[in-house]
Motif scaffolding. Structure first.
Motif, PDB file in Angstrom:
ATOM      1  N   LYS A 298       3.973  99.672   3.971  1.00 57.43           N
ATOM      2  CA  LYS A 298       5.370  99.705   4.397  1.00 57.43           C
ATOM      3  C   LYS A 298       5.512  99.647   5.914  1.00 57.43           C
ATOM      4  O   LYS A 298       6.619  99.617   6.424  1.00 57.43           O
ATOM      5  CB  LYS A 298       6.061 100.957   3.872  1.00 57.43           C
ATOM      6  N   PHE A 299       4.415  99.683   6.626  1.00 56.30           N
ATOM      7  CA  PHE A 299       4.464  99.709   8.078  1.00 56.30           C
ATOM      8  C   PHE A 299       3.665  98.566   8.686  1.00 56.30           C
ATOM      9  O   PHE A 299       2.664  98.126   8.133  1.00 56.30           O
ATOM     10  CB  PHE A 299       3.828 101.003   8.618  1.00 56.30           C
ATOM     11  N   PHE A 300       4.107  98.162   9.849  1.00 55.28           N
ATOM     12  CA  PHE A 300       3.274  97.413  10.780  1.00 55.28           C
ATOM     13  C   PHE A 300       3.029  98.351  11.968  1.00 55.28           C
ATOM     14  O   PHE A 300       3.812  99.261  12.213  1.00 55.28           O
ATOM     15  CB  PHE A 300       3.982  96.146  11.269  1.00 55.28           C
ATOM     16  N   ALA A 301       1.945  98.124  12.695  1.00 51.48           N
ATOM     17  CA  ALA A 301       1.662  99.005  13.824  1.00 51.48           C
ATOM     18  C   ALA A 301       0.867  98.284  14.898  1.00 51.48           C
ATOM     19  O   ALA A 301       0.119  97.350  14.621  1.00 51.48           O
ATOM     20  CB  ALA A 301       0.899 100.234  13.363  1.00 51.48           C
ATOM     21  N   ILE A 302       1.058  98.745  16.120  1.00 49.75           N
ATOM     22  CA  ILE A 302       0.189  98.395  17.241  1.00 49.75           C
ATOM     23  C   ILE A 302      -0.353  99.715  17.780  1.00 49.75           C
ATOM     24  O   ILE A 302       0.411 100.545  18.295  1.00 49.75           O
ATOM     25  CB  ILE A 302       0.951  97.658  18.354  1.00 49.75           C
ATOM     26  N   TRP A 303      -1.646  99.934  17.636  1.00 53.55           N
ATOM     27  CA  TRP A 303      -2.254 101.172  18.128  1.00 53.55           C
ATOM     28  C   TRP A 303      -2.545 101.037  19.611  1.00 53.55           C
ATOM     29  O   TRP A 303      -3.192 100.096  20.061  1.00 53.55           O
ATOM     30  CB  TRP A 303      -3.537 101.493  17.372  1.00 53.55           C
ATOM     31  N   ILE A 304      -2.082 102.011  20.382  1.00 55.08           N
ATOM     32  CA  ILE A 304      -2.308 102.052  21.824  1.00 55.08           C
ATOM     33  C   ILE A 304      -3.416 103.042  22.169  1.00 55.08           C
ATOM     34  O   ILE A 304      -4.284 102.755  22.987  1.00 55.08           O
ATOM     35  CB  ILE A 304      -0.997 102.369  22.569  1.00 55.08           C
ATOM     36  N   SER A 305      -3.402 104.201  21.551  1.00 55.90           N
ATOM     37  CA  SER A 305      -4.542 105.123  21.664  1.00 55.90           C
ATOM     38  C   SER A 305      -4.524 106.080  20.478  1.00 55.90           C
ATOM     39  O   SER A 305      -3.462 106.523  20.041  1.00 55.90           O
ATOM     40  CB  SER A 305      -4.535 105.893  22.986  1.00 55.90           C
ATOM     41  N   ARG A 306      -5.717 106.370  19.972  1.00 56.61           N
ATOM     42  CA  ARG A 306      -5.899 107.270  18.842  1.00 56.61           C
ATOM     43  C   ARG A 306      -6.346 108.643  19.346  1.00 56.61           C
ATOM     44  O   ARG A 306      -6.769 108.787  20.494  1.00 56.61           O
ATOM     45  CB  ARG A 306      -6.943 106.696  17.880  1.00 56.61           C
ATOM     46  N   PRO A 307      -6.274 109.662  18.473  1.00 58.21           N
ATOM     47  CA  PRO A 307      -6.727 110.989  18.890  1.00 58.21           C
ATOM     48  C   PRO A 307      -8.167 110.956  19.399  1.00 58.21           C
ATOM     49  O   PRO A 307      -9.040 110.349  18.798  1.00 58.21           O
ATOM     50  CB  PRO A 307      -6.627 111.811  17.596  1.00 58.21           C
TER      51      PRO A 307
ATOM     52  N   ARG B 270      -1.674 110.949  20.594  1.00 62.56           N
ATOM     53  CA  ARG B 270      -1.841 109.583  20.098  1.00 62.56           C
ATOM     54  C   ARG B 270      -0.599 108.775  20.453  1.00 62.56           C
ATOM     55  O   ARG B 270       0.496 109.324  20.628  1.00 62.56           O
ATOM     56  CB  ARG B 270      -2.120 109.549  18.594  1.00 62.56           C
ATOM     57  N   VAL B 271      -0.774 107.446  20.512  1.00 60.51           N
ATOM     58  CA  VAL B 271       0.317 106.559  20.924  1.00 60.51           C
ATOM     59  C   VAL B 271       0.249 105.294  20.076  1.00 60.51           C
ATOM     60  O   VAL B 271      -0.819 104.684  19.958  1.00 60.51           O
ATOM     61  CB  VAL B 271       0.193 106.170  22.414  1.00 60.51           C
ATOM     62  N   HIS B 272       1.364 104.897  19.484  1.00 59.29           N
ATOM     63  CA  HIS B 272       1.394 103.632  18.761  1.00 59.29           C
ATOM     64  C   HIS B 272       2.824 103.124  18.648  1.00 59.29           C
ATOM     65  O   HIS B 272       3.789 103.858  18.883  1.00 59.29           O
ATOM     66  CB  HIS B 272       0.767 103.752  17.363  1.00 59.29           C
TER      67      HIS B 272
END
Length: 231
Positions: free
Chosen positions: A46-55, A94-96
């Motif tokens: 159900k989502f699209f995402a762009i990961w910027i930084s993970r934990p 985290r950032v996305h």
């Protein structure tokens, strides 16, 4: 902890219009979108995402056109202290970027994070609609989980909302197009509002630890990109 609207903050006009338009276009046309981010096991696909930084990663290590870092600096310098004067940021967890599309089903009601002092920042980047809806804490003694809507914030491009990550919430899917938002999870200091929330929840935090390996594995499962063939 009972729902308290006073813990949810809205900030308008933090981002100039020209920058808002540029960021919207840049994110919309990015080739880094991945399909299959999930906020809970029921939300896969159900989502699209762009990961910027993970934990555990260096914050903004995979930024997109420096959008995440620039927004963070504007939020740190001008946004946060306008609503919580004694707050300071101890960690960017985290950032996305989230992307959602129309669907007949609903996204799950969830908490972003349970430990104390975690806060969620949502910045509405692009789209036409898709409110953020907040709920009272469910009764854990009931077999069926009943979520009672307590408050909603209408979607509007450029708006920023900031709230404790333990508050139950969900995003409504858009009626048309792609709804995009930048999400940053912060750990704040023991400011007055955090001490009050800790007291209401009957918990205290320990000294902020490094992100343990078990937590990284859990978040990779819960917030991963789905199966490898989804690309």
């Amino acid at each position: 902890m009972k729902f308290n609207k006073d813990y949810i903050f809205e900030v308008d006009n933090l981002i100039p219009n020209w920058m808002q338009e540029y960021w919207d276009e840049t994110i919309l046309n990015s080739e880094r979108w991945k399909y299959g981010l999930r906020g809970s096991p029921n939300d896969i696909e159900k989502f699209f995402a762009i990961w910027i930084s993970r934990p555990g990663e260096k914050p903004f290590i995979n930024d997109i056109s420096n959008i995440g870092r620039t927004f963070h600096e504007m939020w740190r310098r001008e946004g946060l202290n306008s609503i919580i004067p004694d707050a300071s940021i101890e960690q960017v967890h985290r950032v996305h970027v989230n992307g959602t599309i129309p669907s007949d089903s609903l996204l799950s009601v969830h908490q972003d994070w349970e430990p104390p002092n975690f806060w969620t920042m949502l910045y509405y980047v692009g789209g036409y609609d898709g409110d953020t809806v907040f709920y009272d804490e469910p009764d854990i003694n009931k077999e069926e989980t009943d979520f009672v809507e307590k408050y909603r914030i209408p979607f509007r491009q450029g708006k920023v909302i900031f709230f404790p990550s333990c508050i139950w919430h969900r995003a409504e899917l858009p009626s048309t197009g792609l709804r995009t938002s930048l999400s940053i999870n912060y750990v704040l200091n023991d400011c007055d509002i955090n001490l009050k929330i800790q007291e209401e929840r009957g918990i205290k935090r320990n000294k902020l630890p490094e992100v343990p390996e078990e937590l990284r594995k859990f978040e990779n499962v819960m917030f991963g990109f789905g199966s490898p063939n989804q690309g």
